[in-house]
Design a protein around this motif. Sequence first.
Motif, PDB file in Angstrom:
ATOM      1  N   THR A  35       0.862  -1.181   0.000  1.00  0.00           N
ATOM      2  CA  THR A  35       0.000   0.000   0.000  1.00  0.00           C
ATOM      3  C   THR A  35       0.903   1.237   0.000  1.00  0.00           C
ATOM      4  O   THR A  35       2.123   1.130  -0.035  1.00  0.00           O
ATOM      5  CB  THR A  35      -0.917   0.023   1.236  1.00  0.00           C
ATOM      6  OG1 THR A  35      -0.141   0.354   2.400  1.00  0.00           O
ATOM      7  CG2 THR A  35      -1.584  -1.330   1.450  1.00  0.00           C
ATOM      8  N   GLU A  36       0.304   2.397   0.108  1.00  0.00           N
ATOM      9  CA  GLU A  36       1.088   3.632   0.153  1.00  0.00           C
ATOM     10  C   GLU A  36       1.195   4.180   1.574  1.00  0.00           C
ATOM     11  O   GLU A  36       1.510   5.351   1.778  1.00  0.00           O
ATOM     12  CB  GLU A  36       0.484   4.675  -0.786  1.00  0.00           C
ATOM     13  CG  GLU A  36       0.553   4.256  -2.255  1.00  0.00           C
ATOM     14  CD  GLU A  36       0.250   5.395  -3.205  1.00  0.00           C
ATOM     15  OE1 GLU A  36      -0.204   6.459  -2.729  1.00  0.00           O
ATOM     16  OE2 GLU A  36       0.472   5.234  -4.421  1.00  0.00           O
ATOM     17  N   LYS A  42       4.601   5.657   2.274  1.00  0.00           N
ATOM     18  CA  LYS A  42       5.176   6.426   1.182  1.00  0.00           C
ATOM     19  C   LYS A  42       5.706   7.775   1.671  1.00  0.00           C
ATOM     20  O   LYS A  42       5.071   8.454   2.472  1.00  0.00           O
ATOM     21  CB  LYS A  42       4.117   6.639   0.095  1.00  0.00           C
ATOM     22  CG  LYS A  42       4.636   7.313  -1.164  1.00  0.00           C
ATOM     23  CD  LYS A  42       3.515   7.437  -2.192  1.00  0.00           C
ATOM     24  CE  LYS A  42       4.002   8.108  -3.466  1.00  0.00           C
ATOM     25  NZ  LYS A  42       2.920   8.254  -4.462  1.00  0.00           N
TER      26      LYS A  42
END
Length: 880
Positions: free
Chosen positions: A157-158, A161
Amino acid sequence: MNNNTETERLRSCQNGGGWKKWGPYLSERQWGTVREDYGPDGESWDFITHDKARSYAYRWGEDGIGGFCDLDQILCLAPTFWNGKDSILKERLFGLTNGQGNHGEDVKELYFHLDSTPTHSYCQYLYKYPQTAYPYEELVDGNKIGREQPEFEILDTEAFKEGQYFDCYIEYAKAGPEDILLRLTIYNRAPEARQIHVLPQLWYRNFWNHNPRYQTPNIAKITDGLLVAESQRNGKFHFYHQGGRAIFCNNETNQNRLYASENQSVHVKDGINDYVVDGASTINPKGFGTKAAIWFTDEIAAHGQQVYRIRLSRDWIQEPWHGFDDLFAQRITEARNYYQELIPQNLQQDKQVILQKAISGLLWTKQFYYLDVFKWLFGGPGEESVSRIKQRNFQWQHLTNRHIITMPDKWEYPWYAAWDLAFHTTTFAEIDPQFAKEQLQLMLTDNYMHPNGQIPAYEWNFSDVNPPVHAWAVWEVFLKDKKRSGQPDYQFLEKCYHKLLINFTWWVNQKDKDGMALFDGGFLGLDNIGVFDRSKMPQGIKKMQQADATSWMALFALNMLRISVELATQNPIYQDSAAKFFRQFLNIGWSMHNISGQHVSLWDDEDAFYYDVVQMESGFTSRLRVRSLVGIIPLFAVEVIHKDLINSLQEFKASAQGIIRTRPDLASLISRIEEENTDGYYLFSIMRGYRLEHLLKRLLDEEEFLSPYGIRSLSKYHEKHPFVFDHHGKHKIAYVSGESNTAMFGGNSNWRGPIWFPLNYLIIRSLLRFYEYFGSSYRYEFPTGSGHKLDLKQIAVELSKRLLKLFERNEEGRYQYHKKDEFQLFSQDEHFKHLHLFYEFFDGDSGQGLGASHQTGWTALIANLLMELEELALNPTNSS
């Protein structure tokens, strides 16, 4: 042993007391377990889910993130976090159930057990918490894929990030056995300021609802900065906090939320969650309850940090913050000194780090485990019996567990498993021999071991059969303890021996159906290694003679023989036992090559390999020609004993000679039991020289078992040549290098190709035993076909080095076992790339870590390999 401060503390601890009174004994998952399942259908994953857990007051234990508790888990301490965006507080780790994960249950969090001393005088844990809303739904939906696909992880997933996360460092330092300092250091890794809510929680396990002897305990605010917790069971504790606001509720089930019925208590378990997240009026305004939190809220600057301090002490302390950070510095220094003395200094620095992290992770696997099967089935005093369609573990009503036990993994497997625990103790013996001995003895006590002699397997089915490695572990721990202390603990050895004798008898009575010393233990912990479930064989198969079960029993007999011989040096009466197990060992070796007197052998001369043999109801006999670890396990049944020891036991020697004289056919199938080597050793092994040579050809063949990273569990030969058993349908087994592609045993592990540390470790130890007899004169190709020959010790070293390659950086800059991640965190991010995980098993081709990501338990054997490799380098002529 070492003589530093930590070691002196360890010496002062007896029976888990003293400096071990408190430790990281809190489970990382209590929901979804059998012991908390009070539903009618036995669907344990559904009775209490992650979503229900915040509202349900557990019956048998508690969970948390990086938590601490006392030996009886009366009082618990753990931090909780909230990023202001999640729908719930982060009180416990999130993961998928067995049905949700495409490869079974799987934790979906990033956390690391960074440090611990044996007495837990200092502990450190890192939890990585996203700053965006936690992707619960995305993780569930992302794993709605087939078993052929890899697991969908949080790094897919992000959530992490561009540094959008907090590093939450959780540290404990003890000022005394019951004076616990908690320091939470939160780092904002984002390039912008971020708000964080930190809520250290103190609560009582709910024991009062299930035992009328005890009154409800209480935690109350006394002054700003001080709460007092008091109960009948552990007296008074003082809970100091530096800043923050104290809020309270009760550790009682929210009946209204879960069952749409009236709550029996005001301000229930999820009261703090609902108050902080939703602003609901769900905390006790009067300032007391059985669960309390200190609510801190701060905005942390970009790349900044914030520290929170908590202290829990038996005693009232006038200045609780005086010297607080100095004490942490002192305990950290003591921890470093401890590991500096423990770890061979000739090891490269990166390997020293691996060794320390493996041991620290193992120390974090300790868990308070409580289950009274009788009460679970029928209710305790004043409680009604639960109506269940299937009364799981009904025949284990004697079993009462209430101890600190080493777990395979405190999230994925938060229950003990008999053979996992045995391997754990061989690593614990290097750091805390007393705890290792206590764990082995625990499984043999009357309230654990079944009256019929069976050792409990695990809570899903205590009657399942794990490989009988307990005797091997007892002998290994005895030797390690003797070497470290200089004093052999014969009391431990003798006490275990008598219980192991009962367990051996159970195996003979229950798993040798024909009384021919051939055993069929079922799946034996190897889950899907068979072409079909060996515990539930297809119709038409009368029985199976298992090469691995029979070999495990040969090892068991050899272990008991060796223990008997050792005890006989102190008490001659054990010479009779030694003779008994010598005969048992010979019987097993003979039966493996002469099934039911039909001259059918588990050894296949054409393939030069051991196979399981099935006997059909029609009378037809067939070998299952699957080249797997099942055929390698006979290698483990090996021991060497010096002639001086045997000559000192004249009664045993005479009995053994009589057996050999009257039954030369038995002795002819066993290696070198009459022929001593130049150093005066006799070899006891079911592997004769030519069988060993042929088995090694397959074992060391890179097209079969030998991977760049260790020994595979299934030969790579079966990648292009699957084995098919055509009987009432086609039963097929093919090489799968990584995660399981079948639903057998839930699909949460795989023995059809990956590398597993425990059996790799036994292979290495067995080769060293053979080397002790054969010496450097026996040399084999390594790898097969290379023309490069090594002796057995050198081969053992090379196998160890291949396993170690899993924990070395590759050309991409990440540790080999790490999954390739899109954002290259483990190769480039300074806050990720030095962190270690100890996976359950590893891909047979790539070395990627698979299964339970934090199963430090038996993968902690990496520490044994590192220390033993160093010893071999320092003592090149001594491999034992």
